[in-house]
Design an enzyme around this catalytic site. Structure first.
Site, PDB file in Angstrom:
ATOM      1  N   HIS A 203       0.810  -1.222   0.000  1.00 40.85           N
ATOM      2  CA  HIS A 203       0.000   0.000   0.000  1.00 40.85           C
ATOM      3  C   HIS A 203       0.842   1.271   0.000  1.00 40.85           C
ATOM      4  O   HIS A 203       0.297   2.377  -0.050  1.00 40.85           O
ATOM      5  CB  HIS A 203      -0.955   0.032   1.198  1.00 40.85           C
ATOM      6  CG  HIS A 203      -0.258   0.283   2.505  1.00 40.85           C
ATOM      7  ND1 HIS A 203       0.305  -0.710   3.243  1.00 40.85           N
ATOM      8  CD2 HIS A 203      -0.017   1.434   3.185  1.00 40.85           C
ATOM      9  CE1 HIS A 203       0.852  -0.204   4.330  1.00 40.85           C
ATOM     10  NE2 HIS A 203       0.679   1.106   4.323  1.00 40.85           N
TER      11      HIS A 203
HETATM   12  C1  UD1 Z   1      -2.249   5.582   5.431  1.00 45.18           C
HETATM   13  C2  UD1 Z   1      -0.983   6.176   6.034  1.00 45.18           C
HETATM   14  C3  UD1 Z   1       0.134   5.167   5.994  1.00 45.18           C
HETATM   15  C4  UD1 Z   1      -0.286   3.860   6.645  1.00 45.18           C
HETATM   16  C5  UD1 Z   1      -1.592   3.378   6.043  1.00 45.18           C
HETATM   17  C6  UD1 Z   1      -2.085   2.173   6.801  1.00 45.18           C
HETATM   18  C7  UD1 Z   1      -0.631   8.596   5.760  1.00 45.18           C
HETATM   19  C8  UD1 Z   1       0.095   9.636   5.004  1.00 45.18           C
HETATM   20  N1  UD1 Z   1      -0.549   7.355   5.281  1.00 45.18           N
HETATM   21  O1  UD1 Z   1      -1.974   5.315   4.067  1.00 45.18           O
HETATM   22  O2  UD1 Z   1       1.260   5.673   6.693  1.00 45.18           O
HETATM   23  O3  UD1 Z   1       0.722   2.923   6.454  1.00 45.18           O
HETATM   24  O4  UD1 Z   1      -2.577   4.396   6.127  1.00 45.18           O
HETATM   25  O5  UD1 Z   1      -2.968   1.398   6.068  1.00 45.18           O
HETATM   26  O6  UD1 Z   1      -1.243   8.883   6.756  1.00 45.18           O
HETATM   27  N2  UD1 Z   1      -9.279   4.569   0.984  1.00 45.18           N
HETATM   28  C9  UD1 Z   1     -10.504   3.953   0.896  1.00 45.18           C
HETATM   29  N3  UD1 Z   1     -11.122   3.587   2.068  1.00 45.18           N
HETATM   30  C10 UD1 Z   1     -10.595   3.793   3.295  1.00 45.18           C
HETATM   31  C11 UD1 Z   1      -9.353   4.427   3.371  1.00 45.18           C
HETATM   32  C12 UD1 Z   1      -8.700   4.812   2.216  1.00 45.18           C
HETATM   33  O7  UD1 Z   1     -11.035   3.736  -0.190  1.00 45.18           O
HETATM   34  O8  UD1 Z   1     -11.215   3.413   4.307  1.00 45.18           O
HETATM   35  C13 UD1 Z   1      -8.571   4.917  -0.270  1.00 45.18           C
HETATM   36  C14 UD1 Z   1      -8.893   6.306  -0.777  1.00 45.18           C
HETATM   37  O9  UD1 Z   1      -8.907   6.261  -2.165  1.00 45.18           O
HETATM   38  C15 UD1 Z   1      -7.689   7.101  -0.302  1.00 45.18           C
HETATM   39  C16 UD1 Z   1      -6.560   6.077  -0.366  1.00 45.18           C
HETATM   40  O10 UD1 Z   1      -7.170   4.851  -0.024  1.00 45.18           O
HETATM   41  O11 UD1 Z   1      -7.442   8.224  -1.101  1.00 45.18           O
HETATM   42  C17 UD1 Z   1      -5.409   6.356   0.567  1.00 45.18           C
HETATM   43  O12 UD1 Z   1      -5.861   6.499   1.918  1.00 45.18           O
HETATM   44  P1  UD1 Z   1      -5.019   7.373   2.965  1.00 45.18           P
HETATM   45  O13 UD1 Z   1      -5.575   7.212   4.317  1.00 45.18           O
HETATM   46  O14 UD1 Z   1      -4.847   8.765   2.458  1.00 45.18           O
HETATM   47  O15 UD1 Z   1      -3.579   6.732   2.919  1.00 45.18           O
HETATM   48  P2  UD1 Z   1      -3.136   5.212   3.020  1.00 45.18           P
HETATM   49  O16 UD1 Z   1      -2.523   4.832   1.735  1.00 45.18           O
HETATM   50  O17 UD1 Z   1      -4.265   4.400   3.541  1.00 45.18           O
HETATM   51  N1  UDP Z   2      -3.527  -5.909   8.557  1.00 49.30           N
HETATM   52  C1  UDP Z   2      -4.814  -6.427   8.676  1.00 49.30           C
HETATM   53  N2  UDP Z   2      -5.477  -6.780   7.542  1.00 49.30           N
HETATM   54  C2  UDP Z   2      -4.932  -6.651   6.303  1.00 49.30           C
HETATM   55  C3  UDP Z   2      -3.618  -6.109   6.203  1.00 49.30           C
HETATM   56  C4  UDP Z   2      -2.952  -5.740   7.353  1.00 49.30           C
HETATM   57  O1  UDP Z   2      -5.334  -6.580   9.783  1.00 49.30           O
HETATM   58  O2  UDP Z   2      -5.593  -6.985   5.318  1.00 49.30           O
HETATM   59  C5  UDP Z   2      -2.827  -5.523   9.795  1.00 49.30           C
HETATM   60  C6  UDP Z   2      -1.441  -6.099   9.946  1.00 49.30           C
HETATM   61  O3  UDP Z   2      -1.496  -7.398  10.496  1.00 49.30           O
HETATM   62  C7  UDP Z   2      -0.790  -5.077  10.863  1.00 49.30           C
HETATM   63  C8  UDP Z   2      -1.422  -3.766  10.430  1.00 49.30           C
HETATM   64  O4  UDP Z   2      -2.624  -4.119   9.740  1.00 49.30           O
HETATM   65  O5  UDP Z   2      -1.137  -5.315  12.211  1.00 49.30           O
HETATM   66  C9  UDP Z   2      -0.504  -3.028   9.517  1.00 49.30           C
HETATM   67  O6  UDP Z   2      -1.181  -1.967   8.948  1.00 49.30           O
HETATM   68  P1  UDP Z   2      -0.818  -1.366   7.516  1.00 49.30           P
HETATM   69  O7  UDP Z   2      -0.008  -2.338   6.753  1.00 49.30           O
HETATM   70  O8  UDP Z   2      -2.089  -0.906   6.936  1.00 49.30           O
HETATM   71  O9  UDP Z   2       0.012  -0.049   7.884  1.00 49.30           O
HETATM   72  P2  UDP Z   2       1.524   0.232   8.326  1.00 49.30           P
HETATM   73  O10 UDP Z   2       1.875  -0.693   9.419  1.00 49.30           O
HETATM   74  O11 UDP Z   2       2.378   0.066   7.110  1.00 49.30           O
HETATM   75  O12 UDP Z   2       1.487   1.646   8.733  1.00 49.30           O
END
Ligand code: UD1
Ligand code: UDP
Length: 359
Positions: A203
């Site tokens: 992601h």
């Molecule tokens: C965010 C965090 C990242 C973290 C990740 C965990 C920031 C800058 N990034 O990244 O550090 O590792 O969360 O998963 O804070 N979207 C949906 N549904 C949701 C959420 C997001 O459709 O419930 C889609 C939207 O198109 C959105 C995109 O995902 O624009 C990105 O979501 P966003 O929360 O901005 O960043 P992440 O890539 O999720």
């Molecule tokens: N995770 C989850 N379901 C998924 C993918 C990840 O529960 O489909 C959990 C994973 O086990 C870990 C956490 O989400 O505990 C990590 O989150 P993510 O990878 O979204 O963000 P990051 O740690 O990179 O910020």
């Protein structure tokens, strides 16, 4: 103390579950969900399966550009802080929700406690690195998961209020692994046998938004010659479709929606190897003793690589393939994140602070 915790993204729900449980034994907690993640499988599922209390506030901020998202959070969190007047604001990790919570509190002279302080990838092109640095420099209580995190802060001149408490994600893992093993039927549901598949997550913006990188990753998954289970983050799904890679991926790989934490834990625990660009998943693979292939050029979780359990391969097809076939990743010590007692350690620190607050 009156503690206000700010969460908003998937990894923060998982980190807050054990700490919130501990904090509520001795303090009052107000839980604020920024709404950064909002799909049921990115948010609600964790509250239900991990028994996280219902948030007192959901700010419903949703998705947008970094500036707009962080700005909206800042405006809304400030209003809540002005009303609730907490003694301490607790933030987790490195997302935009983390930074917004820390900034809003510090501008109102409310002390900030940062869980997972001191992590550095030394890559300022990552939005998370900016969030980490700024949050640490506005925090009064820096709750580090490792010794190297403490050293990183020391090098930036941050010496007071710094504690190595261990990693709250180890607390979460230890508490939930047995439950996952007993309750979850994800292997049967996906027709998988233990140790005969790999699990993957992607992601990171540097992988999803770049068509060349995403295409190398998809090609490697398709050519792996072993079943790959890929719970797809909504961001990644959007870009897989945008870059025309979605159909190809779905033909060869077991693509599933984002999973709950218990399903994810069980899948990882029985996986031959883990492929990821996630911070949390790298650590969990290491804690479970499963070899981890990290599709990034760097990591903030350096111990997992130095100890031999994790390998950095970037988004380079040949390197990913080589690691899929040849990396056996056996950590030497397997023990860099404490003992699973981070929540107890944090509560001890909070207790000593609350004495000085009340006197
Ligand atoms: C965010 C965090 C990242 C973290 C990740 C965990 C920031 C800058 N990034 O990244 O550090 O590792 O969360 O998963 O804070 N979207 C949906 N549904 C949701 C959420 C997001 O459709 O419930 C889609 C939207 O198109 C959105 C995109 O995902 O624009 C990105 O979501 P966003 O929360 O901005 O960043 P992440 O890539 O999720
Ligand atoms: N995770 C989850 N379901 C998924 C993918 C990840 O529960 O489909 C959990 C994973 O086990 C870990 C956490 O989400 O505990 C990590 O989150 P993510 O990878 O979204 O963000 P990051 O740690 O990179 O910020």
């Amino acid at each position: 103390m009156n503690i206000l915790s700010v969460i908003g993204a998937r990894p923060q729900f998982i980190k807050c579950a054990p700490l919130s449980r501990s904090i509520r034994k001795e303090h009052t907690e107000i839980l604020v969900h920024t709404g950064q993640h909002y799909d049921p499988e990115m948010s609600d599922i964790f509250f239900k399966e991990l028994n996280i209390p219902e948030p007192d506030y959901n700010l419903g901020v949703g998705s947008s550009t970094h500036g707009e998202q962080t700005g909206k959070m800042l405006i809304e969190i400030e209003k809540v802080l002005a009303k609730e007047k907490p003694d301490l604001v607790l933030v987790y990790g490195d997302t935009n929700s983390t930074l917004a919570g820390a900034l809003a509190a510090s501008k109102l002279s409310i002390k900030v406690a940062h869980v997972e302080a001191g992590l550095r990838s030394f890559d300022r092109s990552m939005p998370e690195e900016i969030n980490r640095v700024l949050t640490d420099h506005t925090s009064g209580l820096l709750l580090c998961p490792t010794k190297s995190a403490v050293l990183n802060l020391e090098k930036e001149g941050i010496n007071t209020g710094v504690y190595n408490v261990g990693d709250v994600m180890l607390d979460a893992l230890k508490y939930n692994l047995k439950i996952a093993e007993e309750k979850v039927s994800v292997l049967e549901d996906l027709s998988l046998n233990s140790n005969e598949y790999m699990v993957a997550t992607v992601h990171r913006a540097s992988n999803t938004d770049n068509s060349e990188n995403l295409s190398s990753i998809v090609n490697a998954f398709c050519d792996a010659g072993v079943p790959i289970v890929f719970p797809v983050h909504p961001r990644t799904k959007k870009y897989l479709k945008h870059h025309g890679l979605w159909e190809k991926l779905c033909e060869k790989v077991k693509v599933v929606p984002p999973l709950g934490y218990l399903e994810m834990l069980k899948l990882m625990a029985h996986s031959r190897k883990v492929l990821t660009d996630s911070g949390g998943v790298q650590k969990e693979a290491y804690m479970l003793g499963v070899p981890c292939i990290t599709m990034r050029e760097n990591t903030e979780w350096v111990e997992t690589v130095e100890d031999g359990g994790n390998i950095l391969v970037g988004a380079v097809y040949e390197k990913i393939m080589d690691a899929i076939f040849n990396f056996e990743g056996e950590p030497e010590t397997g023990n860099f994140f404490g003992t699973g007692n981070a929540c107890v350690n944090i509560c001890e620190i909070l207790k000593s602070m609350s004495v000085s607050y009340s006197s």
